[in-house]
Design an enzyme around this catalytic site. Structure first.
Site, PDB file in Angstrom:
ATOM      1  N   ASP A  68       0.820  -1.316   0.058  1.00  0.00           N
ATOM      2  CA  ASP A  68      -0.024   0.172   0.140  1.00  0.00           C
ATOM      3  C   ASP A  68       0.905   1.252  -0.074  1.00  0.00           C
ATOM      4  O   ASP A  68       2.190   1.277   0.149  1.00  0.00           O
ATOM      5  CB  ASP A  68      -0.916  -0.074   1.234  1.00  0.00           C
ATOM      6  CG  ASP A  68      -2.407   0.832   1.052  1.00  0.00           C
ATOM      7  OD1 ASP A  68      -2.109   1.871   0.079  1.00  0.00           O
ATOM      8  OD2 ASP A  68      -3.063   0.752   1.574  1.00  0.00           O
TER       9      ASP A  68
HETATM   10  C1  BGC Z   1      -4.965   3.239   0.287  1.00  0.00           C
HETATM   11  C2  BGC Z   1      -5.183   2.070  -0.943  1.00  0.00           C
HETATM   12  C3  BGC Z   1      -5.181   2.609  -2.248  1.00  0.00           C
HETATM   13  C4  BGC Z   1      -3.708   3.408  -2.200  1.00  0.00           C
HETATM   14  C5  BGC Z   1      -3.320   4.123  -3.627  1.00  0.00           C
HETATM   15  C6  BGC Z   1      -3.997   4.066  -0.035  1.00  0.00           C
HETATM   16  O1  BGC Z   1      -3.822   5.053   1.003  1.00  0.00           O
HETATM   17  O2  BGC Z   1      -5.035   2.304   1.386  1.00  0.00           O
HETATM   18  O3  BGC Z   1      -6.452   1.400  -0.808  1.00  0.00           O
HETATM   19  O4  BGC Z   1      -5.235   1.700  -3.393  1.00  0.00           O
HETATM   20  O5  BGC Z   1      -3.688   4.344  -1.553  1.00  0.00           O
HETATM   21  O6  BGC Z   1      -4.067   5.170  -4.116  1.00  0.00           O
END
Ligand code: BGC
Length: 762
Positions: free
Chosen positions: A286
């Protein structure tokens, strides 16, 4: 004749042998990648593992950006948060024309519940209990995103959650692992189709692995601590189902598991995901999750990056840890060349499967972008789908559906607000093109009735809080007038009307990432407005917008009709009007329990019995498992939702009360629609394992069917139950079933069921 026989035998042998070897494309892919990797330097391999955000790339400036410099140097494997064919084409061009090996980039985006045509938020979609519909929504999302240059979505989010304080409940499918698994499969199928290389399919990324929905106190990014048996029985199923459906990539979660953040958790990624479940796609972290492990207390960037790679992570989102520290870790012997090669190979395989090596501009077709996005057909589909996700929570004296006559007072901060219709995560929506509730009512009513509107109150009256709940720019239109002034104006309107539609609830940004709430009531000022409206004596219909279960005890006791519309997407207003006026009969059922108050959280239907269960139908008994000040029962249970029809369930009949081994037991019930209108009911099958080697939940969902019935019609609904439905992970984490007694239950929600018993032996 002998010749014919020989030919048949030979053919069979050939076919059989072919089935045993890998498909030809795999062999082709493997040799292509092996040849490519033989040419790659260590730096170029590490480059493939690097996923920065697009950052400073704006139209026409792709070449001069900092990311562009890295792309030219072969230091980038993919980019995300960049959309539109022109920009993506520009950037891809740099990769395939200016980098040494011309390896195309993969382009990712959070296409969570639609692209430009936005569908209801995922928790809403799950309340349709309609897998075909959910798959269609993902298909359209893939169609539109791929037409705009994107080939990889960070979806589906399949985290089970039982804690509505957590804002990201809006992004998942609620509390049930069985239902969550069905939704996960449908979404993966919708995005990836049957051929990833087609220009209109995109790579799915199942997230957040794992257990993110179980963070303590519902506080965003918090700690998770859970027994393995619970993980396997209650939380893992949707991730596993998505993997089995062929999801090509997976994202790890921010939280720790057994004291090790998911992103460095080798047991989780290597053992569970890859070895036990056979996942062969790639794993991405993530956002900045590698870097964050230093805050978790696992060491500096070099240390945590090595831990992540060793755990089985292939791609580093934004931390630059793989890019800048792995070489040094390799020299120090902290990781091996083989680990780097494996990660690099997995990224290249995904690109190969997407067809990017054949045509790096496969997803960059201006014509498609112009013709396939936000089309009238897609919008119509979004409207149809949205109406299926709404849950009628209360409807006394048939307050709904409304008649199209007289004067309506539309009151509340969500009545005339287009930008808040889509809810969380809408990276491509044109918010001003969304259909507000006012727009929807106007279209539906035409000249048949009059609409008066008043704001009535703000989402919240605390201006500092208001700025936190509109931080990404979905306006809340904070009105600086006093609460008394706004309420007075609304009451005045209400008095001039025949019926009041109160559009209340959360703003779009009150749920979603980083939107945990410690109070899940309707904000006090909205409740005050509602009280004032009720005091007029006019009929009040509450249209509730929310991204999570709320605690609505007061509203339930005082308002005669409550329609929960979640955040229904770009076509929200029309879809809500369809339901309010009875063009569509609501059939949504809750996939997450609504508590009576916050103190009951976590609350979920598939809980254990305890050694001192409260006798059914009672509130308090001393020395039983209960509360002094609130019953154990939720306000609205899992699976609950009303209809304009009236569904009645006959007694449950089993084809056998004694079963042996692998037999199928048929559970049959007669469902009747004794209401005045045609409708659809979600018939749910639950099973309780009465005696086990470990304690078992009081019931578990094991099947469901959506049954359409005309007014006055009856139908027999049957479920075939096999030992497969009785399996669970025991204390050795072995997945099997045990002989014994089982209660089979069928009903329209998890509380009101008809039941029968079966004894099943091995
Ligand atoms: C979130 C994810 C997301 C990623 C990319 C993160 O802060 O937890 O779900 O896919 O950002 O945008």
């Amino acid at each position: 004749m002998r010749k014919l026989l020989l030919t048949v035998v030979l053919l069979t042998v050939v076919l059989f042998t072919q089935a045993q070897v890998k498909p030809a494309t795999d062999a082709k892919m493997n040799s292509f990648i092996a040849t490519l990797m033989a040419k790659m330097t260590l730096d170029e391999k590490l480059g493939q593992l690097n996923l920065p955000a697009a950052g400073d790339i704006t139209t026409g400036q792709a070449n001069s950006s900092d990311v562009a410099r890295k792309i030219k140097e072969g230091k980038v494997g993919g980019l995300f948060n960049i959309k539109s064919v022109s920009k993506i084409r520009d950037v891809q061009k740099i990769a395939v024309e200016q980098s040494r090996l011309k390896i195309p980039l993969i382009f990712g985006m959070d296409v969570i519940h639609g692209y430009k045509t936005v569908f209801p938020i995922p928790i809403g979609l799950s309340c349709s209990w309609d897998m075909g519909l959910i798959e269609r929504s993902a298909r359209i999302a893939a169609q539109e995103a791929s037409a705009d240059g994107i080939c990889w979505t960070f979806s589906p989010m399949v985290d089970i959650s039982r804690d509505p304080r957590w804002g990201r409940m809006s992004e998942g499918s609620g509390e049930d692992p069985y239902l969550g698994a069905q939704v996960a499969k449908a979404m993966v199928k919708g995005y990836q189709g049957d051929d990833l290389a087609k220009e209109n399919t995109i790579l799915a990324c199942v997230k957040h692995f794992a257990l993110y929905g179980a963070i303590e106190a519902g506080r965003e990014y918090n700690t998770v601590d859970m027994s393995r048996i619970r993980m396997y029985n209650e939380y893992f199923e949707p991730y596993k189902a998505a993997v089995e459906a062929g999801a090509g990539s997976l994202m790890t979660s921010f939280n720790e598991i057994d004291g090790i953040p998911a992103t460095a958790n080798r047991w989780l990624v290597n053992d569970v995901l890859r070895k036990q479940w056979g996942f062969n796609g790639f794993v991405v972290t993530d956002y900045t999750a590698i870097m964050e492990m230093s805050e978790h207390g696992l060491g500096d960037l070099a240390t945590v990056s090595a831990l992540a790679l060793h755990a089985g992570i292939d791609m580093d989102m934004v931390s630059d840890g793989f890019l800048n520290t792995i070489k040094q870790s390799l020299t120090k012997g902290k990781i091996t060349q083989a680990e780097i090669d494996l990660a690099c190979r997995r990224i290249l395989e995904a690109k190969y499967k997407l067809g990017l090596f054949d045509d790096p501009y496969r997803y960059c077709d201006e014509k498609r972008a112009a013709n396939e996005i936000f089309t009238p057909q897609n919008r119509q589909e979004a409207r149809t789908i949205a109406a299926q996700t709404m849950v009628l929570l209360k409807n006394d004296n048939q307050a709904l559906p409304l008649k199209k006559k007289g004067t309506f007072a539309l009151i509340g901060p969500l009545g005339n607000n287009r930008e808040n219709m889509t809810g969380t995560w809408c990276v491509a929506a044109d918010f001003d093109k969304c259909v507000s509730l006012l727009d929807g009512l106007k279209t539906a009513l035409g000249n048949d009735a009059k609409i008066l509107t008043a704001r009535g109150t703000n989402f919240v009256m605390d201006q500092a809080l208001d700025s936190r709940i509109s931080i990404f720019g979905k306006p809340t239109y904070f009105d600086k007038r006093s609460q008394a002034e706004m309420v007075a104006e609304a009451v005045d309107m209400a008095k001039k009307s025949d019926v009041i539609v109160a559009a209340l609830g959360e703003s779009a940004e009150m749920s979603g990432e980083s939107s945990s709430r410690s109070d899940i009531n309707l904000p006090e000022n909205q409740k005050e407005l509602l009280k004032a409206l009720l005091a007029t004596g006019k009929p009040v219909v509450m249209v509730l917008f929310t991204g999570r279960p709320l605690s609505l005890s007061w509203e339930n006791a005082n308002v005669s009709a409550i329609l929960n519309v979640w955040f229904a997407g770009t076509e929200a207003g029309d879809a809500i009007a369809d339901v309010l006026f009875g063009k569509v009969n609501p059939s949504g059922k809750l996939t997450a329990t609504f508590p009576q108050n916050i103190g009951q959280v976590p609350i979920y239907y598939n809980h254990k019995n305890t050694g001192r269960p409260l006798a059914e139908g009672t509130w308090f008994q001393k020395f039983k498992s209960n509360y002094l000040d609130v019953p154990n029962e939720p306000l609205y249970p899992f699976g609950y939702g009303l209809s304009y029809s009236k569904f009645e369930y006959g007694d449950l009949k089993l084809s056998a009360n004694q079963a042996k081994g692998n037999q199928t037991v048929k559970a049959t019930i007669t469902l009747s629609n004794s209401g005045k209108v045609d409708g659809t009911e979600v018939v749910q099958l639950y099973i309780r394992d009465l005696v086990g080697s470990v304690t078992r939940p009081v019931k578990e969902l094991k099947g469901f069917q959506k049954i359409a019935l005309k007014s006055g019609e009856s139908k027999q609904v049957s479920f075939g139950i096999t030992p497969q439905d009785l399996k669970f992970y025991n204390s050795d984490l072995k997945y099997d079933w045990e002989s014994g007694d089982f209660t089979i239950m069928v009903g329209g929600n998890s509380r009101d069921v008809k039941s029968a018993k079966v004894n099943w032996v091995k």
